[in-house]
Write an enzyme that holds these catalytic residues in place. Structure first.
Site, PDB file in Angstrom:
ATOM      1  N   LYS A   1       1.837  -4.696  -1.266  1.00  0.00           N
ATOM      2  CA  LYS A   1       0.492  -5.001  -1.491  1.00  0.00           C
ATOM      3  C   LYS A   1       0.150  -5.346  -3.025  1.00  0.00           C
ATOM      4  O   LYS A   1       0.769  -4.409  -3.954  1.00  0.00           O
ATOM      5  CB  LYS A   1      -0.446  -3.953  -1.121  1.00  0.00           C
ATOM      6  CG  LYS A   1      -1.910  -4.203  -1.217  1.00  0.00           C
ATOM      7  CD  LYS A   1      -2.811  -3.374  -0.320  1.00  0.00           C
ATOM      8  CE  LYS A   1      -4.298  -3.157  -0.737  1.00  0.00           C
ATOM      9  NZ  LYS A   1      -5.135  -3.227   0.377  1.00  0.00           N
TER      10      LYS A   1
ATOM     11  N   ARG B   1     -11.442   4.511   4.818  1.00  0.00           N
ATOM     12  CA  ARG B   1     -12.546   4.562   3.810  1.00  0.00           C
ATOM     13  C   ARG B   1     -13.710   5.295   4.453  1.00  0.00           C
ATOM     14  O   ARG B   1     -14.659   5.938   4.100  1.00  0.00           O
ATOM     15  CB  ARG B   1     -13.017   3.522   3.192  1.00  0.00           C
ATOM     16  CG  ARG B   1     -12.099   2.914   2.139  1.00  0.00           C
ATOM     17  CD  ARG B   1     -12.448   1.661   1.455  1.00  0.00           C
ATOM     18  NE  ARG B   1     -11.318   1.020   1.159  1.00  0.00           N
ATOM     19  CZ  ARG B   1     -11.385  -0.237   0.556  1.00  0.00           C
ATOM     20  NH1 ARG B   1     -12.613  -0.726   0.159  1.00  0.00           N
ATOM     21  NH2 ARG B   1     -10.162  -0.774   0.009  1.00  0.00           N
TER      22      ARG B   1
ATOM     23  N   GLU C   1      -6.626  -5.384   8.876  1.00  0.00           N
ATOM     24  CA  GLU C   1      -6.403  -3.967   8.066  1.00  0.00           C
ATOM     25  C   GLU C   1      -7.416  -3.297   8.193  1.00  0.00           C
ATOM     26  O   GLU C   1      -8.664  -3.553   7.610  1.00  0.00           O
ATOM     27  CB  GLU C   1      -5.731  -4.217   6.613  1.00  0.00           C
ATOM     28  CG  GLU C   1      -5.575  -3.009   6.097  1.00  0.00           C
ATOM     29  CD  GLU C   1      -5.335  -3.319   4.385  1.00  0.00           C
ATOM     30  OE1 GLU C   1      -4.959  -4.430   3.915  1.00  0.00           O
ATOM     31  OE2 GLU C   1      -6.010  -2.524   3.753  1.00  0.00           O
TER      32      GLU C   1
HETATM   33  C1  3PG Z   1      -8.680  -3.741  -0.349  1.00  0.00           C
HETATM   34  O1  3PG Z   1      -8.889  -2.593   0.139  1.00  0.00           O
HETATM   35  O2  3PG Z   1      -7.652  -4.248  -0.083  1.00  0.00           O
HETATM   36  C2  3PG Z   1      -9.704  -4.296  -1.047  1.00  0.00           C
HETATM   37  O3  3PG Z   1     -10.851  -3.470  -1.403  1.00  0.00           O
HETATM   38  C3  3PG Z   1     -10.269  -5.443  -0.456  1.00  0.00           C
HETATM   39  O4  3PG Z   1     -10.882  -6.204  -1.428  1.00  0.00           O
HETATM   40  P1  3PG Z   1     -12.226  -6.952  -1.323  1.00  0.00           P
HETATM   41  O5  3PG Z   1     -13.210  -6.338  -0.551  1.00  0.00           O
HETATM   42  O6  3PG Z   1     -12.451  -7.480  -2.606  1.00  0.00           O
HETATM   43  O7  3PG Z   1     -11.722  -8.371  -0.489  1.00  0.00           O
END
Ligand code: 3PG
Length: 217
Positions: free
Chosen positions: A130, A46, A42
């Site tokens: 999700k 960002r 994924e």
């Molecule tokens: C996401 O966008 O799914 C999360 O920010 C991933 O979260 P993590 O960095 O805590 O694994």
């Protein structure tokens, strides 16, 4: 293909959530993760190069499954689809995102953590969601509780999951995959330590293989 069939087609239930700061990292990172046994990535939107990173990965590995994450608007949905994303993940869901998903016909995992959000997704025909931010939203106990009223819903939790907690999530009957950034530590990425990233993927995949096999029995 819907998201349920897509996730079921993955040999590995771990989905790295990837933040690309340098476009040049996209292909070697995908190579390391896919070479380590990861089935799908994924790529978050960002950073500004998220779209180009998806396009570069798909161009280098056309048969891989590269999704777009942090898709928060119709425009981002359409642009991610245009970049070649195989699936779309959102931290939440809106009528506009559901409309974009219907127009594009791409597998879509809307974000949902509350009963009302799950019901909204169900009204649009979505049953694979999700669950973000997983740990902050109650983690394993919350997901277990949601399986009561929503036995037909399966979740991909992400957010705050660690190598130590991933197994407890995967043991839940209503979890079909688990995502997170622990598979791509920023310091390894910043220093372009591809072999270590590949090894981390290999080790992580190996650590969940038994759980995955038990789930199929
Ligand atoms: C996401 O966008 O799914 C999360 O920010 C991933 O979260 P993590 O960095 O805590 O694994």
């Amino acid at each position: 293909m819907d998201a349920k069939s897509l996730l079921a087609s993955f040999t590995c239930p771990l989905i790295p959530v990837v933040v690309i700061d340098r476009l040049d990292d996209a292909v070697p990172l995908a190579e390391a993760l896919l070479g380590g046994g990861i089935s799908a990535l994924e790529v978050t939107l960002r950073t500004p190069m998220g779209y180009d990173a998806i396009a570069a990965m798909k161009s280098a590995f056309p048969n891989s499954k590269i999704g777009a994450g942090t898709v928060c608007s119709e425009g981002a949905f359409d642009r991610a689809a245009g970049s070649g994303a195989d699936f779309i993940v959102s931290p939440g869901a809106t009528d506009r995102l559901f409309k974009a998903a219907a127009n594009r016909g791409l597998p879509f995992l809307p974000g949902a953590v509350t009963g009302s959000e799950v019901l909204m997704a169900m009204e649009y025909g979505y049953h694979t969601l999700k669950f973000f931010p997983a740990e902050a939203a109650g983690g394993v106990p919350a997901l277990r509780a949601l399986s009561g009223p929503f036995p037909e819903i399966s979740f991909m939790p992400t957010g705050g999951i660690t190598p130590d907690s991933v197994a407890t999530y995967l043991q839940l009957t209503n979890v079909s995959a688990v995502g997170g950034s622990w598979l791509t530590p920023q310091h390894l990425l910043a220093e372009q330590r591809w072999e270590e990233l590949r090894q981390l993927a290999l080790d992580s995949v190996a650590s969940v293989t038994q759980i995955s096999e038990e789930r199929l029995m």
